[in-house]
Scaffold this motif. Sequence first.
Motif, PDB file in Angstrom:
ATOM      1  N   TRP B  20       0.887  -1.326  -0.007  1.00 34.43           N
ATOM      2  CA  TRP B  20       0.101  -0.118  -0.025  1.00 34.43           C
ATOM      3  C   TRP B  20       0.887   1.312  -0.048  1.00 34.43           C
ATOM      4  CZ3 TRP B  20       0.872   3.483   4.207  1.00 34.43           C
ATOM      5  CH2 TRP B  20       1.346   2.852   5.224  1.00 34.43           C
ATOM      6  N   ARG B  21       2.142   1.137   0.755  1.00 30.34           N
ATOM      7  CA  ARG B  21       2.844   2.492   0.660  1.00 30.34           C
ATOM      8  C   ARG B  21       3.203   2.996  -0.583  1.00 30.34           C
ATOM      9  NH1 ARG B  21       8.024   4.535   2.710  1.00 30.34           N
ATOM     10  NH2 ARG B  21       7.717   6.036   4.262  1.00 30.34           N
ATOM     11  N   SER B  22       4.025   2.181  -1.192  1.00 30.12           N
ATOM     12  CA  SER B  22       4.432   2.534  -2.314  1.00 30.12           C
ATOM     13  C   SER B  22       3.237   2.946  -3.590  1.00 30.12           C
ATOM     14  CB  SER B  22       5.726   2.101  -2.871  1.00 30.12           C
ATOM     15  OG  SER B  22       5.068   0.659  -3.374  1.00 30.12           O
ATOM     16  N   GLY B 208       8.295   0.747   4.693  1.00 28.24           N
ATOM     17  CA  GLY B 208       9.359   1.537   4.011  1.00 28.24           C
ATOM     18  C   GLY B 208      10.710   1.049   4.799  1.00 28.24           C
ATOM     19  N   PRO B 209      11.749   1.558   4.383  1.00 28.04           N
ATOM     20  CA  PRO B 209      13.138   1.139   4.561  1.00 28.04           C
ATOM     21  C   PRO B 209      13.439   1.091   6.251  1.00 28.04           C
ATOM     22  CG  PRO B 209      13.428   3.100   3.605  1.00 28.04           C
ATOM     23  CD  PRO B 209      12.004   2.854   3.504  1.00 28.04           C
ATOM     24  N   GLY B 210      12.775   2.103   7.167  1.00 24.10           N
ATOM     25  CA  GLY B 210      12.848   2.011   8.625  1.00 24.10           C
ATOM     26  C   GLY B 210      11.911   1.290   9.395  1.00 24.10           C
ATOM     27  N   GLN B 211      11.471   0.340   8.672  1.00 21.15           N
ATOM     28  CA  GLN B 211      10.195  -0.253   9.463  1.00 21.15           C
ATOM     29  C   GLN B 211      10.842  -0.952  10.824  1.00 21.15           C
ATOM     30  OE1 GLN B 211       7.849  -2.639   6.977  1.00 21.15           O
ATOM     31  NE2 GLN B 211       7.129  -4.151   8.774  1.00 21.15           N
ATOM     32  N   THR B 212      10.155  -0.841  11.883  1.00 23.33           N
ATOM     33  CA  THR B 212      10.650  -1.481  13.167  1.00 23.33           C
ATOM     34  C   THR B 212       9.444  -2.645  13.617  1.00 23.33           C
ATOM     35  OG1 THR B 212       9.609   0.270  14.403  1.00 23.33           O
ATOM     36  CG2 THR B 212      11.888   0.209  14.039  1.00 23.33           C
ATOM     37  N   SER B 213       8.231  -2.339  13.129  1.00 22.66           N
ATOM     38  CA  SER B 213       7.270  -3.394  13.746  1.00 22.66           C
ATOM     39  C   SER B 213       7.340  -4.617  12.919  1.00 22.66           C
ATOM     40  CB  SER B 213       5.967  -2.582  13.688  1.00 22.66           C
ATOM     41  OG  SER B 213       5.668  -2.294  12.539  1.00 22.66           O
ATOM     42  N   ASP B 214       6.617  -5.702  13.390  1.00 21.27           N
ATOM     43  CA  ASP B 214       6.205  -6.845  12.790  1.00 21.27           C
ATOM     44  C   ASP B 214       7.367  -7.331  11.820  1.00 21.27           C
ATOM     45  OD1 ASP B 214       3.422  -7.208  13.690  1.00 21.27           O
ATOM     46  OD2 ASP B 214       2.975  -5.685  12.338  1.00 21.27           O
ATOM     47  N   LEU B 215       8.733  -7.316  12.442  1.00 23.43           N
ATOM     48  CA  LEU B 215       9.709  -8.024  11.483  1.00 23.43           C
ATOM     49  C   LEU B 215       9.903  -9.469  11.954  1.00 23.43           C
ATOM     50  CD1 LEU B 215      12.387  -4.976  11.832  1.00 23.43           C
ATOM     51  CD2 LEU B 215      10.816  -5.624   9.806  1.00 23.43           C
ATOM     52  N   GLU B 216       9.313  -9.802  13.099  1.00 24.97           N
ATOM     53  CA  GLU B 216       9.450 -11.142  13.606  1.00 24.97           C
ATOM     54  C   GLU B 216       8.143 -11.494  14.224  1.00 24.97           C
ATOM     55  OE1 GLU B 216      12.330 -12.830  13.571  1.00 24.97           O
ATOM     56  OE2 GLU B 216      13.615 -11.289  12.752  1.00 24.97           O
ATOM     57  N   PRO B 217       7.930 -12.799  14.164  1.00 23.01           N
ATOM     58  CA  PRO B 217       6.833 -13.536  14.961  1.00 23.01           C
ATOM     59  C   PRO B 217       6.785 -13.221  16.292  1.00 23.01           C
ATOM     60  CG  PRO B 217       8.112 -15.240  14.312  1.00 23.01           C
ATOM     61  CD  PRO B 217       8.862 -13.988  13.682  1.00 23.01           C
TER      62      PRO B 217
END
Lengths: 237, 237
Positions: B20-22, B208-217
């Motif tokens: 959705w973002r791009s 985007g490139p700075g994402q910090t959430s939902d990177l891992e289960p």
Amino acid sequence: MTLHGVEALCFDVFGTVVDWRSGVAREAEAALAPRGIGLDWPAFADDWRARYQPAMEEVRAGRRPFVKLDVLHRENLEATLADFGVTGLPEAVLADLNLGWHRLDPWPDAAAGLARLRRSFILAPLSNGNVRLMVDLARRGGLPWDAILGAEVARAYKPSPEAYLRSAELLDLPPSACVMVAAHNGDLAAARAVGFRTAFVPRPLEHGPGQTSDLEPAEAWDVVARDFGELAERLGC
Amino acid sequence: MTLHGVEALCFDVFGTVVDWRSGVAREAEAALAPRGIGLDWPAFADDWRARYQPAMEEVRAGRRPFVKLDVLHRENLEATLADFGVTGLPEAVLADLNLGWHRLDPWPDAAAGLARLRRSFILAPLSNGNVRLMVDLARRGGLPWDAILGAEVARAYKPSPEAYLRSAELLDLPPSACVMVAAHNGDLAAARAVGFRTAFVPRPLEHGPGQTSDLEPAEAWDVVARDFGELAERLGC
């Protein structure tokens, strides 16, 4: 002929897209003949189907809350079996025979015609059949629907206006941007009454070789075509 | 790994299936740059999206009747434009930009992975997006859904239990026969709480490139896969 501003085609399914009578007869024979039961299978299918409108009428008239068609089919199956003097079937047989409605085959022109129509229009069933029933028919018959609309998502059975209007609303379309495609004059009349465009595709063998109803258009429908291939042609696809 | 008894896979869409973002950044630029407006387009997309959960919360909390996501997106668009100091856009520009959410593209693995998964499972979006939005994304991106489920047919926004439970009910399935597939731990937690199986497919570039959430289960989900191709492999397709 093209219909200006039309974006979606909504299809009646039982009779219009799939051949319910020979399918139900085949399913009944497959379920019951191995148990030593011999019946007039098309007559069995006709009896089961004849209970369809009265059962929905209980819901349409507000005498009973909405229940999905699988539930009505099951109640009607038990009544039909009783009529034919068949008793004592195990639950698993009843449940599987009821799912026979999920295993009907499309008319020979249906899948190819829909694939052609889908290049230009959003396609959805607008059937009284429930969502899972429509999904199973589509997966079996290769019917390329974009969404499953109709009675269960509208929580109203055709020909109630809500069944049509709620389906159009789910497509973000005014009724005039939707064509109801059906083999039944009554379905088209109800759709037209709420603003849908209409396409009549007669299915003269729906009720078997002696069919007398819905052989001809009863009104001047927007489109009349003898099968889905001709419908695609008429709509400029 | 196979999940015994699973018949359907239900997908979160924004972030999980489509980027959705791009897409929103591209659509905003296409709509506004020709009018001489220059903005940080990804920041514009983030701002618009940030209003999504609070807007749905009004419905979830019962302070407002259910309205479809297109309506919430439009209200949120006007607030975002005001925040960015953009005023005086014609109605046609606003309406078309709002439909930018209908023109998002899938992640590169999505369509092929879904086609593979569909051989073995019923597939449906279980998104907060409305039916027409899902139909448009599917037609654009070649997403082979069997039905469109989720918020609009359930008339409840995720993570409300009704959104999941009503979707399973429309498939005639117990929740345990459905897998919720999402890139968001919160969506999976809500689905698991009502009995769904769970599959986590992280989308580390959703924000985007700075994402910090939902990177891992965040929990031991039933399946974890890095894309839809690996999901198909894990599910034995």
